[in-house]
Every structure is written in structure tokens, then in C-alpha cells.
Motif scaffolding. Structure first.
Motif, PDB file in Angstrom:
ATOM      1  N   SER A   1      71.090  53.402  26.401  1.00 53.25           N
ATOM      2  CA  SER A   1      71.120  54.733  27.025  1.00 53.25           C
ATOM      3  C   SER A   1      69.824  55.489  26.801  1.00 53.25           C
ATOM      4  N   THR A   2      68.800  55.109  27.540  1.00 55.02           N
ATOM      5  CA  THR A   2      67.575  55.907  27.585  1.00 55.02           C
ATOM      6  C   THR A   2      67.353  56.305  29.037  1.00 55.02           C
TER       7      THR A   2
ATOM      8  N   PRO B   1      70.555  42.728  34.631  1.00 48.32           N
ATOM      9  CA  PRO B   1      70.457  41.913  33.417  1.00 48.32           C
ATOM     10  C   PRO B   1      69.301  42.262  32.475  1.00 48.32           C
ATOM     11  N   TYR B   2      68.319  43.035  32.921  1.00 48.30           N
ATOM     12  CA  TYR B   2      67.149  43.235  32.046  1.00 48.30           C
ATOM     13  C   TYR B   2      66.784  44.694  31.744  1.00 48.30           C
ATOM     14  N   SER B   3      67.214  45.624  32.603  1.00 46.96           N
ATOM     15  CA  SER B   3      66.594  46.955  32.579  1.00 46.96           C
ATOM     16  C   SER B   3      66.770  47.730  31.282  1.00 46.96           C
ATOM     17  N   ASN B   4      67.802  47.460  30.484  1.00 51.92           N
ATOM     18  CA  ASN B   4      67.952  48.253  29.255  1.00 51.92           C
ATOM     19  C   ASN B   4      67.636  47.459  27.982  1.00 51.92           C
ATOM     20  N   THR B   5      67.075  46.260  28.152  1.00 49.14           N
ATOM     21  CA  THR B   5      66.893  45.381  26.986  1.00 49.14           C
ATOM     22  C   THR B   5      65.891  45.954  25.984  1.00 49.14           C
ATOM     23  N   ARG B   6      64.816  46.541  26.492  1.00 50.19           N
ATOM     24  CA  ARG B   6      63.803  47.104  25.601  1.00 50.19           C
ATOM     25  C   ARG B   6      64.402  48.254  24.782  1.00 50.19           C
TER      26      ARG B   6
ATOM     27  N   GLN C   1      68.233  53.833  32.159  1.00 49.81           N
ATOM     28  CA  GLN C   1      69.287  54.224  33.108  1.00 49.81           C
ATOM     29  C   GLN C   1      68.723  54.445  34.506  1.00 49.81           C
ATOM     30  N   ALA C   2      67.518  55.034  34.578  1.00 49.66           N
ATOM     31  CA  ALA C   2      66.910  55.243  35.907  1.00 49.66           C
ATOM     32  C   ALA C   2      66.625  53.898  36.562  1.00 49.66           C
TER      33      ALA C   2
ATOM     34  N   LEU D   1      65.919  50.514  19.518  1.00 45.76           N
ATOM     35  CA  LEU D   1      66.887  51.219  18.679  1.00 45.76           C
ATOM     36  C   LEU D   1      67.198  50.427  17.409  1.00 45.76           C
ATOM     37  N   VAL D   2      67.463  49.134  17.560  1.00 46.21           N
ATOM     38  CA  VAL D   2      67.866  48.385  16.363  1.00 46.21           C
ATOM     39  C   VAL D   2      66.705  48.252  15.373  1.00 46.21           C
TER      40      VAL D   2
END
Ligand code: NAI
Ligand code: AKG
Length: 410
Positions: free
Chosen positions: A297-298, A106-111, A302-303, A116-117
Motif C-alpha cells: 500500500s504505497t 503481478p509486479y507493481s507492488n513488489t518493491r 497503487q497508482a 517495508l520488510v
């Protein structure tokens, strides 16, 4: 109903689709799992059904559609890991009703999405996408007309959750005013303030950024009337889901320059693999940044997602732990040395727990630990018992009416 005795780990099959990060494989291998297949893209329904016939654990991202029909043909599937935030691509109720647990990150790609935006907002306010496109065609558009600093502009954030709040903090650090709209009461961060309503936010914002989940209530949330409520010359950013914005009226507003620009990362229909063609009415508009659903997608995101979700799958496979599952009762019982653990997933109807315990009492089986949790239409019981009795008890538990899945772990 499916009864599964504790399998040799080398026989527990994992299928990871959509280029899940290798960090997930590292976690699975370190936990002793070796039967792991990976596929770079998503699969069609027919291919997916075929591949899932003997798979125990499936890993996907946002493109794999796990419908009730597909889930109905997954006899061995124990759990699904969504290596992303959104789980709208999975029929969660159908999975739960078949005893298949679903986990996500739920959190890992939020930053990554927030960064990006914000970058897109800056580029669009400066007209960079158009100037860039023109330069590629041999043109030269050196002009300050229609180019603005981000400082002092109003950013309207729709959906003030994990991504929306991070964006809020970053935007304020750049000198923006932030207003937000959410259906849940949220603590404003910094100097952000809640808008009275979505129309109020749309009318007040120079830039509108969408960060809501895909839900029936968010479908076409920005349709023609809402787009018409936006300030003339405003900018729209959508990195949430493709069903949130109606594309035809958006394309019209951008062509007519009622909106100055847009950055769209998600689409009503997205290509399944990088080899498939992308079609959209927004193609060819120089004032639009089109990205192929890469908000999260960074390498960093992703890691982290690979580790987080793989660890959740391992914990469920090894211990029956379902903490933070998005569709399953949450149970985390500490492992006990020397005991065997029976997992029993059943329809949540009265009397199943007493039937389970009747099996133990009639078999003179001593219970070392037991926990029942229910959610929606199912119940999940974890019971630790003496090793000698576990195989027989498993067979008996699997015959209890209402049983969806049963497993023994040791
Ligand atoms: N483009 C990409 O690669 C990515 C896209 N996403 C999308 O972004 C979405 C949001 O992510 P998070 O912020 O982590 O989710 P979140 O669950 O933390 O926040 C969503 C917020 O939207 C609010 N909300 C729900 N319905 C609403 C409505 N009708 N009007 C206003 N607010 C509403 C919720 O109350 C919640 O505060 C995800 O569900 C996913 O679909 C997430 C990650 C990457
Ligand atoms: O990275 C992906 O495949 C999907 C990202 C996303 O949309 C999500 O996390 O919800």
C-alpha cells in the motif's frame, strides 16, 4: 450459458471495491466506460452477491472473498480484476469453469513490500518498537543492549520470487548475507546462496522473511516445530499471507523472548473494512510490529496497479484479449477494421470448434480470423467475421452444447 451482444459502453457496469486507486477509474473513463461504482471496503458475502447481480466487471483487492458460491450467483460477470498480486481470495477454477476471466498485477507492488520488510528488519534489530512503545507510555529506554546493526547479519528469504529477489538485492546493498529457500530452482542474485532446505535456512538466519504465495503447501509452513528451529533471538517477518505462520506458537516464542521480535502484516483473519475491529494474540507485544496488510500500500504501487489491471479489463472488454490472465486461456488477436468479433467460451470437450465452424459454414459466413486456446477445463475461441452475420451467429453459438459464455464485439 450467457450470450451478450455488444453492449453500449455506458451499459457495461463496473464495481470497484476496497478503495481501488482512482488511476483505474481514469483508465476506464478514458476507454469510454461510465457505469462505474466504487466502494471503500470489502463487502460481506450477502452484500457482494446482491451487488454483483448486474455487474459485468468486478475489481477487488485481497479482502474480498470470491468463493464458488458467490461466483455461482453472478449471471453477468465477465471478468474480475484483482488489483494486487495474490489471487488466493478467488476460487480461480470456479471462475474459469463459469467463463469468468481473472486478471491481476503481478509486479507493481513488489518493491513496496521489499522496502517495508527491510525497514522493519532494521527497526526490530534496534529494538525500536519497544523503545517507541515505552516512550509513548512516558518511559525512557536508552540502552544499546540487544541493539544491532543490520550489516553482517544473515537474512533468510523464503520464496525467492519477485519480492524475495528484490529484497535480496536491497539487503546485500546494506551489507547483509542472504540465504534463500524456494521450491523452484532460482538463479541466486549477487552473493545470495540457496539454503539446502527450509530447516537449514531457519537455523542459519538472524532474520527470516516470508514471501511465498498462499497455497495448500505453504499453509502453516512456520508452525511450532519450524519456529523452534529458528536461532534464539532471531526475528520473523511475514508480509506474505496470514495462513503461512501459526500465530499461537509465534506469540508464545515472542513472549518468552526465544524470538527477539516480529513484523506481521498479514493475518489468518483480517478485518473487512477499516471500521471493523482487529483481534490477534500478538496485540500488546511491544516487540512486534503489527501492520494492517499494507505491504503493497504505497501511492506509487497503487497508482501503477490501478492502471495495469484496469487496462487488462479494458483490453478484455474491448477486444477479448486475455493476455496474462491467471485462470483463462491466453488469446490476443489483432482487431480488424470493419469486422465483428465473436468470443466463445466453452467446456473443453472434443467437437466444440467443429460445431462453431459448422455454424459459420452453414450460414455462409466468411471467417476473417480465428484463434482457439484451451486451459484447464475450458476453451476460448475468438473469431472475426463480417458485421452483417454477427447477431445471428452469436445466437447460434450460444446454443452449442458446452457453451459457457458468448459475446459479440464491434
Ligand atoms: N503484504 C502485502 O501487501 C503483499 C503480499 N504479497 C504476498 O507475497 C506473495 C509473494 O509475492 P511475489 O514474490 O510477487 O510472488 P512470486 O510468485 O514472484 O514468488 C513466490 C515464490 O515463492 C516460491 N514458493 C512457492 N511455494 C513455496 C514453498 N512451499 N516453499 C518455498 N518457496 C515457495 C515460488 O516458487 C516463487 O518463487 C504473494 O503471493 C502475496 O501473497 C504480495 C504483495 C503485497
Ligand atoms: O493491497 C492489497 O490489498 C493486497 C496486497 C497483497 O497482498 C497482494 O498484492 O497480494
Amino acid at each position: 450459458m450467457t450470450a451478450l451482444a455488444s453492449l453500449d459502453k455506458s451499459k457495461i457496469r463496473f464495481l470497484l471495491l476496497e478503495g481501488v486507486h482512482p488511476s483505474a477509474l481514469d483508465v476506464l473513463r478514458a476507454a469510454g466506460y461510465s457505469a462505474i461504482e466504487t466502494v471503500a471496503g470489502a463487502l460481506s458475502e450477502a452484500e457482494l452477491t446482491d451487488r454483483l447481480a448486474d455487474v459485468h466487471f468486478l475489481g477487488i483487492r485481497s479482502r474480498t472473498q470470491l468463493s464458488a458460491a458467490v461466483l455461482a450467483r453472478t449471471p453477468k460477470l465477465v471478468a474480475v480484476g484483482a488489483f494486487c498480486i495474490g489471487t488466493n481470495q478467488i476460487d480461480l477454477d470456479a471462475a474459469r469453469d463459469r467463463g469468468i476471466a481473472v486478471f491481476n498485477a503481478p509486479y507493481s507492488n513488489t518493491r513496496s513490500v521489499a522496502e517495508l520488510v527491510l525497514a522493519e528488519a532494521i527497526l526490530l534489530l534496534r529494538g525500536v518498537p519497544e523503545k517507541n512503545a515505552m516512550a509513548h507510555r512516558g518511559g525512557w529506554l536508552k540502552s544499546a543492549e540487544g541493539s544491532y546493526e543490520i550489516r553482517g547479519k544473515t537474512l533468510g528469504i523464503v520464496g525467492y520470487g519477485s519480492i524475495g529477489t528484490q529484497l535480496s538485492v536491497l539487503a546485500e546493498a546494506m551489507g547483509m548475507q542472504v540465504v534463500f529457500h524456494d521450491v523452484v530452482h532460482k538463479l541466486p542474485l549477487g552473493n545470495a546462496r540457496p539454503a539446502g532446505s527450509l530447516p537449514e535456512l531457519l537455523a542459519a538466519s538472524d532474520i527470516v522473511s516470508l514471501h511465498v504465495p498462499e497455497l495448500p503447501s505453504t499453509q502453516w509452513m512456520l508452525d511450532e516445530p519450524e519456529l523452534a528451529m529458528m536461532k534464539p533471538g532471531a526475528i520473523l517477518l511475514n508480509a506474505s499471507r496470514g495462513t503461512v505462520v501459526r500465530i499461537e506458537p509465534l506469540a508464545r516464542a515472542l513472549r518468552e523472548r526465544r524470538l527477539a521480535g516480529a513484523a506481521i502484516d498479514v493475518f489468518p483473519v483480517e478485518p473487512r473494512t477499516n471500521q471493523d475491529a482487529f483481534t490477534s494474540e500478538l496485540r500488546g507485544l511491544d516487540n512486534v510490529i503489527l501492520t494492517p496488510h499494507i505491504g503493497g500500500s504505497t501511492v506509487e504501487a497503487q497508482a501503477n496497479i490501478g492502471v495495469e489491471v484496469a487496462e487488462k479489463l479494458v483490453r478484455y472488454s474491448d477486444n477479448g484479449t486475455t493476455t496474462s490472465s491467471v485462470n483463462f486461456p491466453e488469446v490476443a488477436l489483432p482487431a480488424q477494421a470493419g469486422k465483428h468479433r465473436l468470443l466463445h467460451v466453452h467446456r473443453n470437450v472434443p467437437g466444440v470448434l467443429s460445431e462453431i465452424n459448422r455454424v459459420f459454414s452453414e450460414g455462409q459466413v466468411n471467417i476473417a480470423a480465428q484463434y482457439l486456446q484451451t486451459r484447464g477445463g475450458i476453451g476460448y475461441v475468438v473469431t472475426d467475421i463480417d458485421a452483417a452475420s454477427s447477431e445471428r451467429a452469436l445466437q447460434q453459438l450460444s446454443r452449442i452444447p458446452g457453451t459457457l459464455r458468448s459475446r459479440v464485439l464491434f
